[in-house]
Write a protein that holds these residues in place. Sequence first.
Motif, mmCIF file in Angstrom:
data_model
loop_
_atom_site.group_PDB
_atom_site.id
_atom_site.type_symbol
_atom_site.label_atom_id
_atom_site.label_comp_id
_atom_site.label_asym_id
_atom_site.label_seq_id
_atom_site.Cartn_x
_atom_site.Cartn_y
_atom_site.Cartn_z
ATOM 1 N N TRP B 22 16.662 30.895 -32.467
ATOM 2 C CA TRP B 22 17.625 30.657 -33.536
ATOM 3 C C TRP B 22 17.303 29.357 -34.280
ATOM 4 O O TRP B 22 17.335 29.304 -35.512
ATOM 5 C CB TRP B 22 19.033 30.619 -32.943
ATOM 6 N N PRO B 40 26.200 33.575 -38.077
ATOM 7 C CA PRO B 40 26.390 34.572 -37.038
ATOM 8 C C PRO B 40 27.842 34.721 -36.630
ATOM 9 O O PRO B 40 28.182 35.571 -35.841
ATOM 10 C CB PRO B 40 25.590 33.994 -35.868
ATOM 11 N N CYS B 41 28.697 33.863 -37.174
ATOM 12 C CA CYS B 41 30.069 33.815 -36.700
ATOM 13 C C CYS B 41 30.843 35.028 -37.209
ATOM 14 O O CYS B 41 31.077 35.168 -38.402
ATOM 15 C CB CYS B 41 30.726 32.530 -37.198
ATOM 16 N N CYS B 51 35.035 28.873 -37.227
ATOM 17 C CA CYS B 51 35.418 28.854 -35.827
ATOM 18 C C CYS B 51 35.092 27.475 -35.248
ATOM 19 O O CYS B 51 34.440 26.677 -35.908
ATOM 20 C CB CYS B 51 34.703 29.964 -35.063
ATOM 21 N N PRO B 52 35.533 27.172 -34.034
ATOM 22 C CA PRO B 52 35.330 25.833 -33.474
ATOM 23 C C PRO B 52 33.887 25.370 -33.389
ATOM 24 O O PRO B 52 33.625 24.179 -33.379
ATOM 25 C CB PRO B 52 35.924 25.942 -32.066
ATOM 26 N N SER B 53 32.942 26.300 -33.314
ATOM 27 C CA SER B 53 31.557 25.842 -33.176
ATOM 28 C C SER B 53 30.747 26.014 -34.460
ATOM 29 O O SER B 53 29.538 25.857 -34.458
ATOM 30 C CB SER B 53 30.882 26.548 -32.016
ATOM 31 N N CYS B 54 31.408 26.311 -35.581
ATOM 32 C CA CYS B 54 30.683 26.419 -36.838
ATOM 33 C C CYS B 54 30.094 25.067 -37.217
ATOM 34 O O CYS B 54 30.787 24.055 -37.152
ATOM 35 C CB CYS B 54 31.623 26.895 -37.951
ATOM 36 N N VAL B 77 29.939 19.655 -31.233
ATOM 37 C CA VAL B 77 29.456 20.631 -30.255
ATOM 38 C C VAL B 77 27.928 20.701 -30.286
ATOM 39 O O VAL B 77 27.271 20.933 -29.273
ATOM 40 C CB VAL B 77 30.072 22.022 -30.552
ATOM 41 N N LEU B 81 25.050 21.016 -27.385
ATOM 42 C CA LEU B 81 24.078 22.108 -27.355
ATOM 43 C C LEU B 81 22.647 21.576 -27.345
ATOM 44 O O LEU B 81 21.774 22.133 -26.682
ATOM 45 C CB LEU B 81 24.299 23.039 -28.553
ATOM 46 N N TYR B 107 26.183 24.487 -12.061
ATOM 47 C CA TYR B 107 26.969 25.375 -12.924
ATOM 48 C C TYR B 107 28.266 25.789 -12.232
ATOM 49 O O TYR B 107 29.340 25.782 -12.818
ATOM 50 C CB TYR B 107 26.130 26.608 -13.277
ATOM 51 N N GLU B 111 32.025 24.878 -13.344
ATOM 52 C CA GLU B 111 32.995 25.937 -13.615
ATOM 53 C C GLU B 111 34.298 25.688 -12.851
ATOM 54 O O GLU B 111 35.395 25.815 -13.405
ATOM 55 C CB GLU B 111 32.412 27.299 -13.215
ATOM 56 N N LEU B 114 36.228 22.914 -14.485
ATOM 57 C CA LEU B 114 36.893 23.315 -15.720
ATOM 58 C C LEU B 114 38.121 24.161 -15.463
ATOM 59 O O LEU B 114 39.022 24.222 -16.299
ATOM 60 C CB LEU B 114 35.928 24.117 -16.602
ATOM 61 N N PHE B 123 40.327 20.100 -22.344
ATOM 62 C CA PHE B 123 39.233 20.799 -23.002
ATOM 63 C C PHE B 123 39.742 21.584 -24.210
ATOM 64 O O PHE B 123 39.163 21.536 -25.301
ATOM 65 C CB PHE B 123 38.555 21.734 -21.992
ATOM 66 N N ILE B 127 38.791 21.188 -28.209
ATOM 67 C CA ILE B 127 38.294 22.308 -29.011
ATOM 68 C C ILE B 127 39.180 22.510 -30.248
ATOM 69 O O ILE B 127 38.684 22.722 -31.365
ATOM 70 C CB ILE B 127 38.240 23.598 -28.174
ATOM 71 N N TRP B 131 38.150 22.250 -34.107
ATOM 72 C CA TRP B 131 38.405 23.384 -34.978
ATOM 73 C C TRP B 131 39.143 22.952 -36.246
ATOM 74 O O TRP B 131 38.769 23.315 -37.363
ATOM 75 C CB TRP B 131 39.227 24.427 -34.209
#
Lengths: 112, 139
Positions: B22, B40-41, B51-54, B77, B81, B107, B111, B114, B123, B127, B131
């Motif tokens: 990508w 892709p959103c 969206c929150p990750s745009c 974000v 990433l 991981y 998890e 979270l 969290f 977000i 957003w």
Amino acid sequence: MDSQKVDMFILTNGRFFESYHLGQIRDRLLTMDESKWFILQTVQFKDPTISLIVSLIGGPFGIDRFLIGDTGLGVGKLLTCGGLGIWTVIDWFLIMRATREKNMITLQQILY
Amino acid sequence: MPLRCNRFYLYAALALVAGYAWVIINITNYEKTKTSSAVPCLFKTVTGIPCPSCGSTRTVLSLIKGDFHQATEYNPVGFFLTLVLVISPLWIIFDITSGRTSLLNFYKRAENFLKRRPVTAVFLLIIMAIWVRNIIKGF
């Protein structure tokens, strides 16, 4: 546990599990004692159809994965715009099966 | 490594490949137009609201260019990433060559962390804040 109770459980809850789970569940339930029957009645399973609806509507936000308890995957989906849109679509097909597998894990904690 | 662990690493590797692909697809387009080539959103396509990750792709691309200031203009974000994109391949290779499952263990611990109520609440607040910032900035 007597077979009538077992059949009743499978009748009412069969849709929460994959078909290949059911044989294993039935065998295990038949060998279990009556004391677990009440716990079995009260445990909550996640409905695969609801997961699918949530996936169709809120898929890009990972809500479907959060619903079935896959928090890590849900966060990943949320932070990547639904996995670049591709994961969103893939999950539309996978989420029902994933829900059923999660339900099986929940059940196994009671059965064993 | 047992089979279940293999699946995690396989999916992680596939996700990384998709992520890098990508970035590579977008990098040439970014030079010319300073935007990402395709959106892709699904949410933005359907509702027109980001969206929150745009904007995270643009952050990653800015960081590759070395433009830190421009990167902060976009989505925070994207920083996370970028870290994941850089660290994960190294970690996966380390785990495969040493036969350990340290990434999978990390991981799982992350998890569980979270899933705790207060952590989830914080969290979600972060977000939501990102957003709202996206919507105000008109991504």
